[in-house]
Design an enzyme around this catalytic site. Structure first.
Site, short mmCIF file in Angstrom:
data_model
loop_
_atom_site.label_atom_id
_atom_site.label_comp_id
_atom_site.label_asym_id
_atom_site.label_seq_id
_atom_site.Cartn_x
_atom_site.Cartn_y
_atom_site.Cartn_z
N LYS A 38 0.32 -6.60 1.65
CA LYS A 38 -0.48 -5.27 1.43
C LYS A 38 -0.05 -4.53 2.55
O LYS A 38 0.24 -3.14 2.54
CB LYS A 38 -1.89 -5.33 1.45
CG LYS A 38 -2.85 -4.18 1.09
CD LYS A 38 -4.25 -4.48 0.85
CE LYS A 38 -4.95 -3.64 0.26
NZ LYS A 38 -5.05 -2.03 0.70
N ASP A 74 -11.09 -2.14 11.66
CA ASP A 74 -10.38 -2.99 11.13
C ASP A 74 -9.65 -3.93 12.31
O ASP A 74 -9.89 -5.23 12.23
CB ASP A 74 -8.93 -2.34 10.54
CG ASP A 74 -8.95 -1.65 9.06
OD1 ASP A 74 -10.25 -1.64 8.49
OD2 ASP A 74 -8.19 -1.11 8.66
N ASP A 102 0.76 -1.09 -0.04
CA ASP A 102 0.18 -0.02 0.00
C ASP A 102 0.88 1.31 0.00
O ASP A 102 0.34 2.13 -0.63
CB ASP A 102 -0.85 0.05 1.22
CG ASP A 102 -2.23 -0.82 1.06
OD1 ASP A 102 -2.38 -1.30 -0.07
OD2 ASP A 102 -3.20 -0.64 1.82
N HIS A 157 -5.50 -8.83 3.07
CA HIS A 157 -4.53 -9.06 4.03
C HIS A 157 -5.27 -9.41 5.66
O HIS A 157 -4.51 -10.26 6.00
CB HIS A 157 -3.65 -7.99 3.79
CG HIS A 157 -4.43 -6.73 4.30
ND1 HIS A 157 -3.78 -5.69 5.11
CD2 HIS A 157 -5.49 -6.14 3.81
CE1 HIS A 157 -4.61 -4.73 5.42
NE2 HIS A 157 -5.67 -4.81 4.43
N ARG A 158 -6.15 -8.72 5.80
CA ARG A 158 -6.54 -8.72 7.15
C ARG A 158 -7.23 -10.10 7.42
O ARG A 158 -7.34 -10.70 8.50
CB ARG A 158 -7.54 -7.56 7.50
CG ARG A 158 -6.82 -6.30 7.60
CD ARG A 158 -7.37 -5.24 8.55
NE ARG A 158 -6.69 -4.18 8.27
CZ ARG A 158 -5.61 -3.86 8.81
NH1 ARG A 158 -4.76 -4.83 9.49
NH2 ARG A 158 -4.82 -2.63 8.44
N ASN A 197 -4.85 -1.59 -4.81
CA ASN A 197 -5.91 -1.76 -4.06
C ASN A 197 -5.86 -0.84 -2.73
O ASN A 197 -6.30 -1.39 -1.62
CB ASN A 197 -6.54 -3.36 -3.47
CG ASN A 197 -7.93 -3.42 -3.08
OD1 ASN A 197 -8.67 -2.63 -3.23
ND2 ASN A 197 -8.19 -4.60 -2.70
N GLU A 221 -11.38 -4.36 1.32
CA GLU A 221 -10.77 -5.13 0.58
C GLU A 221 -11.71 -6.30 -0.46
O GLU A 221 -11.63 -6.61 -1.62
CB GLU A 221 -9.54 -5.81 0.97
CG GLU A 221 -8.23 -4.54 1.02
CD GLU A 221 -8.31 -3.85 2.32
OE1 GLU A 221 -9.33 -3.43 2.66
OE2 GLU A 221 -7.31 -3.36 2.47
#
Ligand code: DC
Length: 655
Positions: A421, A321, A51, A396-397, A94, A349
């Protein structure tokens, strides 16, 4: 090339200390403001990940001087509000934290720009930001669907909006619209007020924006969360040197590991003095019963003093998040956990509400969802989490969240490289602060006694036992029953992947039927040897074998246990004996079973098998260099078992 999957062993604990990578939210904001500012800025502890790479690429394409001074240190030469490059085509992947603020800044910058991203970026709404910018005279066109990227930006139309002093923006879809606008407004030079309509979500991210702008010399006047005014003549000035905090969202996975896995687990880089809202994740963990301590620049989590973590009901608007991590912690809590006010998950995402529900259910969790909430209950009392293959949706999360579930089950994470990311070396750091269920891998020549010794070692330790050869035998039997030829690699691999087997004590069941004897006859032995030579079959059985790794430990017997299946085995043993002794043992076994046998034939047979096994191109039998060699020729089983246990006790404990 991407790695297709990563298998995580079940963990027995988590503890240690970890330095966090830089905050994504802060890194991309300070990069942009340092670029717009007058003067040079030295940025320390910047996040180096996909990112921020997108933001760095974009800034360079716009003519901003960015020079790396170290791994995480960059010098940015500010352009004083005017990008030297007046026309550019920017690809932003993204990265929402690059796309939204760059859209705002470039719309007011007076050049011709094109902004695009990956397909998912083109599904993430941006209409509210564009509408706001148009009120200020910006000329923005949608190149695809209205309301979504990609975008074409032209210089603001002369006369239109020049005197615009107020702009209205929606706050209830993404706080990044407001953040983007605020960061861009000093480029106008005139006083401008932003009015937020609808409930502003994710307020802590707007706090980061305001605090970062203040570091670059622009103070915003505000009336609560409704109105924000940028004064005429506001310009960004470099603060000289700036240190980026560690990423509080990334901290959440490690704090969760400490809270579930015992701890203490300490993260350094964020603490009590952090400007990031996601540090409040620690409060949510404390509500669940975790023990949390903190300092100015660190946070630490441990399991509850007594009892287990408890489910909670929480409005998560302030930690959108990090709240995803709470959904994973819920797997280990007593009672349901309800995470409310998380509608923004649907435009991230991926649709994170849908994705989390699907994947949590694979582990055996009970999950309810609505437009803006998720409720997660652990598996019913007495049930363990199930081994599962987790899809990560290019998010990613999701990958990092589910790694936490390894404290309850072995699992496979598909496309783990998606963590790049925001946290490229996540899984390496994860391995450093977690302890996996221990494995003893025992291999050896045919009739060296490995099956007997391995199962006795397991019994002595109270550990699980995996007879991996039985899985190849079961595959051969199931293939024969399904009329699939033993050389039909794809066919047999499909059978192996779908085997319905159960190991219950000494019984081995295939689709409910006890086949303990059926898999030991000569025909199936020959079939097992054939199917074991097919790489597709070995691959299909890999995760199934790894799923046997459950606490308190596993003794795994067979070819490639210590090399391929459990390369991180804490103890590896290779058993052998002279071929004469092995022939005599096999002879006695057969005679005891009432089967006629000749030592000479058995000798011949074993010599042939040794040769074939060691020459085989797929998983040949060989002693791995890190295995302990045990010659059992002159040893009783008891002594051999004692010797193995001795090696096990000498292994130093990690962590
Ligand atoms: O250990 P066993 O005889 O039950 O094994 C049956 C077959 O499977 C034999 O041909 C060896 C093979 N095998 C293998 O290739 N890899 C393993 N991990 C275990 C067995």
């Amino acid at each position: 090339m991407s790695t297709a999957y990563l298998d995580l062993p079940q963990l027995v604990g988590a503890r240690g200390t970890l330095r966090l990578p830089g905050s994504k939210s802060i890194s991309n904001r300070v990069l942009l403001l340092a670029a717009l500012a007058s003067g040079e800025t030295e940025l320390h502890d910047l996040l180096v990940a996909d990112d921020t790479a997108r933001m760095l690429d974009a800034l360079r394409a716009l003519g901003v001087g960015v020079e790396p001074l170290g791994d995480t240190v960059f010098r940015v030469t500010g352009v004083g509000g005017v990008f030297p490059v007046r026309a550019a085509d920017l690809f932003l992947g993204n990265a929402g934290t690059a796309f939204r603020p760059l859209t705002a800044v470039l719309a007011l910058a007076g050049g011709d720009y094109r902004l695009s991203g990956v397909p998912r970026m083109h599904e993430r709404p941006i209409g509210d930001l564009v509408d706001g910018l148009r009120q200020l005279g910006a000329d923005i066109r949608y190149l695809g669907e209205a309301g979504f990227p990609p975008l074409a930006i032209s210089p603001p139309m002369p006369g239109r909006g020049e005197e615009g002093r107020a702009v209205v923006v929606r706050g209830d879809v993404s706080s990044q619209f407001l953040s983007g606008l605020l960061m861009a407004l000093p480029l106008r030079g005139v006083e401008t007020t932003v009015e937020v309509v609808g409930e502003l979500i994710s307020k802590p991210y707007v706090e980061i924006t305001l605090a970062t702008m203040a570091r670059f010399g622009v103070q915003i006047q505000r009336d609560g969360w409704r109105r924000f005014t940028v004064a005429a003549g506001s310009t960004y000035r470099s603060p000289g040197v700036l240190h980026v905090e560690g990423d509080a969202s990334s901290a959440s996975y490690f704090l969760a590991l400490g809270a579930i896995g015992g701890g203490p687990l300490r993260v350094e880089g964020v603490g009590r003095d952090s400007m990031q809202g996601d540090v409040r994740f620690a409060d949510a963990l404390a509500l669940m019963g975790a023990r949390i301590t903190c300092g100015a620049n660190w946070l630490e989590a441990s399991a509850p003093d007594a009892g287990s973590l408890q489910g909670i009901d929480l409005d998560c608007n302030h930690i959108p998040d990090a709240a995803m991590t709470l959904a994973s912690v819920a797997l280990f809590a007593e009672g349901p956990t309800s995470l409310r006010n998380i509608a923004s998950w649907r435009v991230k995402e991926t649709d994170r509400i849908a994705a989390m529900a699907t994947e949590l259910r694979k582990l055996g969790a009970r999950v309810d969802v609505g437009e803006d909430f998720i409720r997660v209950s652990p598996p019913l009392a007495g049930r363990a989490l199930q081994p599962a293959v987790i899809d990560t949706y290019d998010d990613h999360r999701i990958a990092m969240c589910f790694s936490v579930a390894a404290l309850g089950t072995p699992l496979r994470i598909n496309d783990p490289q998606t963590v790049a990311k925001t946290f490229p070396d996540y899984f390496a750091r994860f391995a450093e602060v977690t302890q996996a269920v221990p494995v003893i891998a025992i291999d050896g020549t045919s009739a060296s006694g490995k099956g007997t010794i391995a199962s006795r070692v397991a019994e002595a330790l109270g550990w699980h036992y995996l007879d991996s050869g039985a899985l190849y035998r079961l595959t051969a039997l199931a293939a024969a029953r399904a009329d699939v030829g033993w050389d039909d690699e794809a066919g047999v691999a499909a059978i192996a992947a779908g085997l319905d087997v159960e190991f219950a004590g000494t019984a081995i069941r295939l689709s409910g039927e006890d086949v303990g004897d059926a898999i030991r006859n000569e025909k199936i032995s020959a079939g097992a040897s054939r199917v074991a030579a097919l790489p597709g079959v070995r691959a299909a059985l890999l995760f199934r074998q790894r799923a046997f790794r459950r606490p308190p430990g596993l003794v795994a017997d067979g070819r490639d246990m210590g090399s391929v299946v459990f390369p991180d085995s804490s103890t590896k043993v290779f058993l052998t004996a002279t071929v004469e002794m092995r022939a005599r043992r096999r002879h006695k076994q057969l005679i005891d079973k009432g089967i006629a046998a000749s030592i000479t034939d058995l000798l011949l047979d074993l010599r042939e098998r040794d040769e074939r096994d060691s020459q085989r191109s797929v998983a040949p039998m060989q002693q791995s260099t890190d295995a302990e060699l045990l010659d059992t020729t002159n040893l009783t089983i008891e002594i051999a078992v004692a010797k193995v246990l001795d090696w096990v006790n000498k292994v130093p404990k990690k962590g």
